[in-house]
Write a protein that holds these residues in place. Structure first.
Motif, short mmCIF file in Angstrom:
data_model
loop_
_atom_site.label_atom_id
_atom_site.label_comp_id
_atom_site.label_asym_id
_atom_site.label_seq_id
_atom_site.Cartn_x
_atom_site.Cartn_y
_atom_site.Cartn_z
N ARG A 178 58.07 46.01 79.81
CA ARG A 178 57.91 45.81 81.09
C ARG A 178 56.83 46.57 81.83
N TYR A 217 61.47 34.31 83.34
CA TYR A 217 61.96 33.19 82.83
C TYR A 217 62.18 31.94 83.87
N ALA A 272 66.67 35.25 84.79
CA ALA A 272 66.14 36.46 85.54
C ALA A 272 66.70 37.12 86.85
N LEU A 273 67.23 35.98 87.50
CA LEU A 273 68.35 36.74 89.04
C LEU A 273 69.62 37.07 89.21
N ALA A 274 70.05 38.39 89.52
CA ALA A 274 71.52 38.27 89.98
C ALA A 274 72.06 37.56 91.50
N LEU A 333 64.96 45.91 91.47
CA LEU A 333 66.39 46.14 90.53
C LEU A 333 66.11 46.49 89.31
N GLY A 334 66.93 47.67 89.24
CA GLY A 334 66.29 48.58 88.28
C GLY A 334 64.72 49.75 88.55
N ARG A 335 64.30 50.03 89.95
CA ARG A 335 63.20 50.07 90.24
C ARG A 335 63.36 50.59 91.87
N GLU A 336 64.75 51.11 92.08
CA GLU A 336 64.94 51.34 93.43
C GLU A 336 65.05 52.68 94.48
N ARG A 356 58.37 39.72 92.20
CA ARG A 356 58.38 40.79 91.55
C ARG A 356 57.02 41.31 90.43
N ARG A 371 72.37 53.50 93.29
CA ARG A 371 71.70 52.59 92.24
C ARG A 371 72.50 52.01 91.92
N TYR A 376 73.65 48.35 90.77
CA TYR A 376 74.29 47.24 89.55
C TYR A 376 75.53 47.16 88.92
N ILE A 422 68.29 47.82 83.06
CA ILE A 422 69.46 48.48 83.10
C ILE A 422 70.11 48.82 81.98
#
Lengths: 252, 314
Positions: free
Chosen positions: A77, A85, A89-91, A102-105, A159, B181, B185, B201
Motif C-alpha cells: 500500500r 477485495y 474491505a470496509l468497516a 481509514l488509517g490516513r486521517e 479510496r 484517530r 480505530y 492499522i
C-alpha cells in the motif's frame, strides 16, 4: 515507456505444490489487464505476490522500473498498490469518508494542542471524490452498512483514486454482485484506468473480461501462457489457452 | 415521523424512560426527591458509570471485559491496605492505578498476542482478581483507614466530588473516542478487524488501549469506592461487570462491536442505579430486583441482536 509493473519469471511452491512456475506480467499505466485462467492456474497466488501477501521463491517484480520486494500488504500500500477485495474491505459502522481515509486521517489541533480528526475536510473531500467518480452513493449516508455490494466497491475504488494508487488489484470483483451492479464495477475499472492507474482484473466470466480489459493474460498451471489485446481474441481462443489445449497441440 | 423516531439515538429512549421512572418515583414515595437520596444516587451512579465507560470501550472493539468487578475489589483492597499501612494517599492511588493498567495490559496481551478469546481471558480474570482480593485482605474487611481517605468521596463541590470525577473521565474518554484517530480505530476494529488490519492499522495497539482503559477505570472505581465506604471488602463490587455491560448495551453499545458512546454508558448506569434505588424505596425484595435486572439485560441484548439482523438484512 516503462511498464508500471513488470513481473518476470515468478516462482512459488507451497510444500510439494508448485503454484507458480514462471509467471510473467507487464502492466502499463492507464490500462486494464485481465488475468484469466482455470481454478488453480495461479491467478490468485500471483495477485497475492503483488499485494505483498506472499513472497516469491524466485523471480523479480519491478514497480515503475524499481525493484519491488514486499514483505507485507502494508508495504504494498505504501508503494501505491491497492487491492479491492470483494468483501472484508470496509468497516460497516464507519461513514463512507471515514472508510476512505481509514488509517490516513488528516489531523488538526485544538488551540495548537489537542489533536483531533479533521472530519470537515474528510466530508468535503469525500463529496468531491464521489462526484468525480460519478458515483450514485449518497455522500451523507451515515455508515456503509446499508450500501449495496457495488456501492461498497465504489467506496473502495474511490479510496484507490484518492490515494493515487499506481496499481489496483481487483480480485473477482463481481463474483458476489447482481447483474446491474457488475456493469457498474466494469465502469469503475475503466474509470480507474482513465485516471492513469494500472488495473489488474481477475475474473471468470469471459464476456465480462472481453468488455473490461485492454489486454488479457492467460495463466495455465502456474505460468503465463498467452497475452493478447482484448480486441484480437475471442472466447474460444481464450478457453483453448485456459484449458491447455493449445499447449498439448504444440507439443504434439 | 416514524423515520424521525428511528433516527433518534437510543440514548433518547433510555433517558425518557429514566425520567419517566423518576417522575413515577417522586409521586410514589416522598423519600425519592430528597437531597440526601439524590446526592446518594449521584455518588452511586458515578462509580458505576466510570466502570461502565471502561467496559464500553472493550465492547466497541467487539471484545468484552468480565473481570472489572473483581478488579474493582482487588484494586480497592490493594489501595486500602497501602493506606492502612501508612502510605501517602496520592502514592497509594498512583500504585493502584498502575496495578489496574498492568491488569489491562495482561488481558490485552492474552487476547491480542496469544489469541485467547476475550470472554475466556476476562472470565479467568474475574476469578483470579477476586482470589487476589481475598488473599490480600485475608478474607476480612480492611478498615481502620486514615480519615483523609473518605474526604474525597464524601466531599461536595456544588455537586458531589464523585460526580465531578465521573464527568472528567467521561469527557476524556469521549474526546478519545470521538475526536482522535485511536478512537476511530476502536470503532473500525469492532466493525471489521480484518479490514482495519489491511489498512495498516496496528490492531494489537488498539486492543491494548481498550483493555488498559477498562482495567484502569476499574482501578479508579476501586479507589473511589473505598473512599466512599471508608472500608474495603474483598467481596465488594460483586457482579459489577454485569451491570457495567448492561449499562453500556442499554446505552447503545453493540455486543457485535463498532458501536457505543460515553453518554450511552452513563445514561445506562443512571437507569440501573435508579432501578435499584426504586427497589430500596419501594421495599421490593432485593432478590426480585436481581431477577428484574437480569431480565432487562436479556431484553436489551435481544433488541441489539434484532437491530443487527435488520441492518444486515437491509
Amino acid at each position: 515507456m516503462t511498464p508500471v509493473l513488470r513481473v518476470s519469471d515468478l516462482r512459488k511452491s507451497f510444500g510439494p505444490v508448485e503454484a507458480l512456475r514462471g509467471a510473467d506480467l507487464e502492466l502499463h499505466a492507464g490500462e486494464v489487464l485481465a488475468v484469466v485462467g482455470d481454478n488453480g492456474a495461479g491467478k490468485s497466488t500471483l495477485i497475492k505476490h503483488i499485494a505483498g501477501v506472499y513472497q516469491p521463491d524466485s523471480g523479480e517484480m519491478l514497480l515503475a522500473g524499481e525493484k519491488l520486494a514486499l514483505r507485507s500488504p502494508r508495504e504494498a500500500r505504501a508503494r501505491g498498490i491497492e487491492t479491492v477485495y470483494q468483501d472484508l474491505a470496509l468497516a460497516d459502522d464507519l461513514s463512507i469518508g471515514a472508510n476512505i481515509f481509514l488509517g490516513r486521517e488528516p489531523v488538526r489541533r485544538f488551540l495548537g494542542l489537542l489533536p483531533y480528526v479533521d472530519d470537515r475536510t474528510i466530508r468535503r473531500e469525500t463529496a468531491a471524490l464521489l462526484q468525480r467518480i460519478r458515483s450514485v452513493i449518497p455522500a451523507e449516508a451515515r455508515t456503509v452498512a446499508r450500501l449495496s455490494g457495488g456501492q461498497r466497491q465504489a467506496v473502495a475504488i474511490a479510496r484507490a483514486i484518492y490515494w493515487q494508487a499506481k496499481v489496483v488489484l481487483m480480485d473477482e470483483p463481481t463474483a458476489a454482485l447482481a447483474v446491474m451492479e457488475r456493469e457498474r464495477v466494469i465502469e469503475h475499472a475503466r474509470e480507474l484506468a482513465s485516471h492513469g492507474v494500472g488495473v489488474i482484473y481477475i475474473g471468470h466470466n469471459l464476456t465480462e473480461i472481453l468488455k473490461v480489459a485492454d489486454r488479457i493474460a492467460v495463466m495455465f498451471r502456474g505460468r503465463t501462457v498467452h497475452v493478447t489485446a482484448a480486441g484480437d481474441t475471442t472466447q474460444e481462443t481464450l478457453i483453448k489457452y485456459m484449458t491447455g489445449y493449445s499447449e498439448t497441440e504444440k507439443a504434439a | 415521523m416514524r423515520s424521525l423516531l428511528r433516527r433518534l439515538p437510543i440514548e433518547t429512549y433510555v433517558i425518557s424512560f429514566t425520567v419517566a421512572l423518576w417522575i413515577a418515583l417522586s409521586l410514589a414515595t416522598p423519600n425519592f426527591l430528597t437531597e440526601s437520596n439524590i446526592s446518594n444516587m449521584m455518588r452511586q451512579t458515578s462509580i458505576a458509570a466510570i466502570v461502565a465507560i471502561g467496559v464500553m470501550c472493550t465492547i466497541v472493539i467487539a471484545g468484552i471485559d468480565l473481570s472489572v468487578g473483581s478488579v474493582v475489589a482487588f484494586c480497592g483492597v490493594l489501595f486500602a491496605q497501602m493506606c492502612a499501612h501508612g502510605l501517602a494517599l496520592p502514592l497509594a492511588a498512583l500504585i493502584t492505578l498502575a496495578a489496574g493498567l498492568l491488569v489491562g495490559a495482561t488481558n490485552a496481551f492474552a487476547i491480542g498476542r496469544l489469541g485467547i478469546p476475550a470472554f475466556i481471558v476476562t472470565l479467568a480474570g474475574l476469578q483470579v482478581y477476586r482470589g487476589l482480593a481475598l488473599l490480600l485482605s485475608g478474607g476480612m474487611t480492611v478498615g481502620g483507614l486514615p480519615p483523609s481517605v473518605k474526604d474525597f468521596a464524601r466531599g461536595t463541590t456544588i455537586l458531589p466530588n464523585l460526580f465531578w470525577a465521573m464527568l472528567a473521565v467521561g469527557v476524556a474518554v469521549h474526546y478519545l473516542l470521538r475526536y482522535t484517530r485511536t478512537g476511530r480505530y476502536l470503532y473500525a476494529m469492532g466493525s471489521n478487524a480484518e479490514a482495519t488490519r489491511r489498512q495498516g492499522i496496528n490492531t494489537f495497539r488498539i486492543t491494548m488501549v481498550a483493555y488498559v482503559l477498562s482495567s484502569s477505570l476499574a482501578a479508579l472505581a476501586g479507589i473511589l469506592l473505598v473512599s466512599r465506604l471508608s472500608i474495603a471488602s474483598p467481596s465488594m463490587a460483586n457482579a459489577y461487570e454485569l451491570q457495567a455491560i448492561a449499562a453500556a448495551v442499554v446505552g447503545g453499545a453493540s455486543l457485535f462491536g463498532g458501536r457505543g458512546t460515553v453518554l450511552g454508558a452513563v445514561v445506562g448506569a443512571v437507569l440501573f442505579t435508579t432501578m435499584s434505588n426504586a427497589a430500596v424505596l419501594l421495599s421490593v425484595d432485593p432478590f426480585w430486583e436481581m431477577v428484574l435486572e437480569g431480565l432487562l439485560i436479556a431484553l436489551v441484548v435481544y433488541l441489539d441482536n434484532l437491530q443487527k439482523r435488520r441492518q444486515s438484512g437491509g
